[in-house]
Design an enzyme around this catalytic site. Structure first.
Site, mmCIF file in Angstrom:
data_model
loop_
_atom_site.group_PDB
_atom_site.id
_atom_site.type_symbol
_atom_site.label_atom_id
_atom_site.label_comp_id
_atom_site.label_asym_id
_atom_site.label_seq_id
_atom_site.Cartn_x
_atom_site.Cartn_y
_atom_site.Cartn_z
ATOM 1 N N ARG A 277 -6.203 -4.388 -3.871
ATOM 2 C CA ARG A 277 -5.823 -4.981 -2.587
ATOM 3 C C ARG A 277 -5.699 -3.699 -1.700
ATOM 4 N NH1 ARG A 277 -1.421 -9.689 -3.748
ATOM 5 N NH2 ARG A 277 -2.773 -10.892 -5.175
ATOM 6 N N ARG B 294 4.140 -2.073 -3.924
ATOM 7 C CA ARG B 294 3.017 -2.327 -3.268
ATOM 8 C C ARG B 294 2.074 -1.344 -3.346
ATOM 9 N NH1 ARG B 294 2.884 -6.163 0.811
ATOM 10 N NH2 ARG B 294 5.331 -5.786 1.044
ATOM 11 N N GLU C 161 10.069 -10.135 -4.109
ATOM 12 C CA GLU C 161 9.060 -11.276 -4.836
ATOM 13 C C GLU C 161 8.565 -10.606 -5.879
ATOM 14 O OE1 GLU C 161 4.702 -12.581 -3.884
ATOM 15 O OE2 GLU C 161 5.615 -12.012 -2.206
ATOM 16 N N SER D 196 4.440 -15.938 -6.592
ATOM 17 C CA SER D 196 4.158 -17.148 -5.675
ATOM 18 C C SER D 196 3.317 -17.975 -6.307
ATOM 19 C CB SER D 196 3.440 -16.426 -4.687
ATOM 20 O OG SER D 196 4.103 -15.840 -3.700
ATOM 21 N N ARG E 298 5.399 -5.159 -11.057
ATOM 22 C CA ARG E 298 7.006 -5.605 -10.440
ATOM 23 C C ARG E 298 7.840 -6.116 -11.485
ATOM 24 N NH1 ARG E 298 6.273 -8.098 -4.347
ATOM 25 N NH2 ARG E 298 4.830 -6.585 -3.692
#
Length: 426
Positions: A260, A275, A347, A350, A390
């Site tokens: 990403r 991130r 987070e 999801s 994560r």
């Protein structure tokens, strides 16, 4: 993609869905384009009927050896008119498709309304954060001090938002991925897949990343895209397919690297592993009948939560509000893990129910059993089960010791050759 028939029949429902997502009404524009297209289609049908009638007249005139030149000229003119209308119809259809392609999914009625993450609703909280008798460190400080996490080396070869893991931490990340895959395939009923990491435009359009989020992706010089998540590859397995109802639900999983650009994340989590441009994830995807997708959404979320339960990591599950949901989702649960180094929940997964939104974009259908004729769109769901990097961050921070070493969770020790503690590199 939203159903144009639904928009025709319930334009106010579309505008209300967009309002809840903080967007302006679009039904007048869509309906005007749709009417123009249908008017052109009606006129084309009228011209075709007239051409058919004139063709019969030409045949009758020739049979009587009469002059049919005027009739033939009229048919030729109608053909030219029809070709012009066909071009108008294609242009109108493209305008509608282009507009529908950038409209987000309509949120489920149970989704709370809100502008951003402050409008999210906590559903449950599981586990109690560990009480430490020392000041907890963040994962980057822990990993660097152990000599097993190198951001500088990664930056020299790749730039910011990359990391090199070494020794026991590299093995620990691999152990986490293997543990997740084993749990999801042997206990949770997902079928493991090894999927392409490079895909074409239509695959990303199908899952909703294109055209709206092109800036968040990496594209090769040959025109392929690096996947931002295995959701793209797994969901596209049913692209342009008709699945038999008996094959549903399909539950698929894959461990892949994800890429990403983080174009919209300037200034956010600029250090550490939270991130990054490249990270790995174990993805969960389900393909279901429409009437089963809500229950499947709850099940998928529980499967992702089970990873954290077995690792003994405290977490909370949040129902995202309309302003914080993803583009393709109609309802999303975020699972947030406790990070003592940061002193807050972050987070880690999801889990989203996309309804038939993606299925319409990729023409994914199923054939119902029994006497029902035709096909129906499937429902698609996706979730992280979990983001491996994560999860590594969460293990480091939650299992840190006062001397900077990391206790290996019991569930991971079989994958670590029996190692009980990560210590300084030698």
């Amino acid at each position: 993609m939203l159903d144009i028939k639904w928009i025709r029949e319930q334009p106010a429902a579309l505008d209300e869905a967009l309002r809840r997502r903080g967007q302006p009404a679009r039904s007048p524009e869509i309906l005007a384009l749709d009417k123009a297209r249908r008017d052109v289609q009606t006129r084309m049908q009228e011209l075709q009927s007239e051409r058919n009638r004139l063709s019969k007249d030409i045949g009758a005139a020739k049979a009587k050896k009469q002059d049919a030149s005027e009739l033939m000229a009229r048919v030729a003119a109608l053909k030219e008119d029809t070709q012009k209308l066909e071009e108008q119809e294609r242009e109108a259809a493209k305008q509608i498709d282009d507009l529908l392609a950038i409209l987000p999914n309509a949120p489920d009625a149970t989704v709370p309304e809100g502008r951003d993450e402050t409008g999210n609703k906590e559903v449950r909280r599981v586990g109690t954060p560990r009480t430490l008798d020392f000041k907890p460190k963040e994962h980057a400080d822990l990993g660097t001090a152990l000599g097993l996490m190198d951001f500088d080396a990664a930056a020299r070869m790749s730039g910011a938002r990359f990391v090199v893991l070494k020794g026991a931490l590299a093995r620990l990340e691999r152990a986490l991925a293997a543990f997740m895959l084993d749990l999801h395939t042997t206990v949770n009923g997902y079928a493991e897949h090894n999927v392409p990491h490079l895909v074409r435009d239509d695959a990303l359009f199908g899952t909703g990343q294109l055209p709206k989020f092109a800036d968040d992706l990496f594209r090769t010089t040959l025109g392929n895209w690096l996947i931002p998540t295995a959701e793209v590859s797994l969901t596209n397995l049913v692209r342009e397919q008709i699945v038999e109802e008996g094959a549903l639900p399909m539950r698929l999983t894959a461990h892949t690297p994800c890429y990403r650009s983080e174009a919209g994340a300037a200034g956010k989590d600029t250090t550490g592993m939270i991130r990054q441009h490249q990270f790995s994830k174990v993805e969960l995807v389900s393909i279901t009948r429409p009437e089963d997708s809500d229950a499947e959404h709850e099940r998928m979320t529980q499967c992702a939560e089970e990873v954290l339960k077995r690792l003994g990591l405290p977490y909370r599950t949040m129902l995202l509000c309309t302003g914080d949901m993803g583009f393709s989702s109609r309802k999303t649960y975020d699972i947030e893990v406790w990070l003592p180094g940061q002193g807050r929940y972050r987070e880690i997964s999801s889990c989203s129910n996309c309804g038939d939104f993606q299925a319409r974009r990729m023409s994914a259908r199923y054939r119902p059993k029994g006497d029902e004729k035709g096909t129906r769109f499937v429902h698609t769901l996706n979730g992280s089960g979990l983001a491996v990097g994560r999860t590594l961050v969460a293990v480091l921070e939650n299992y840190q010791n006062a001397d900077g070493t990391i206790t290996v969770p019991a569930e991971l020790r079989p994958y670590m050759g029996g190692m009980e503690k990560v210590t300084h590199a030698r």
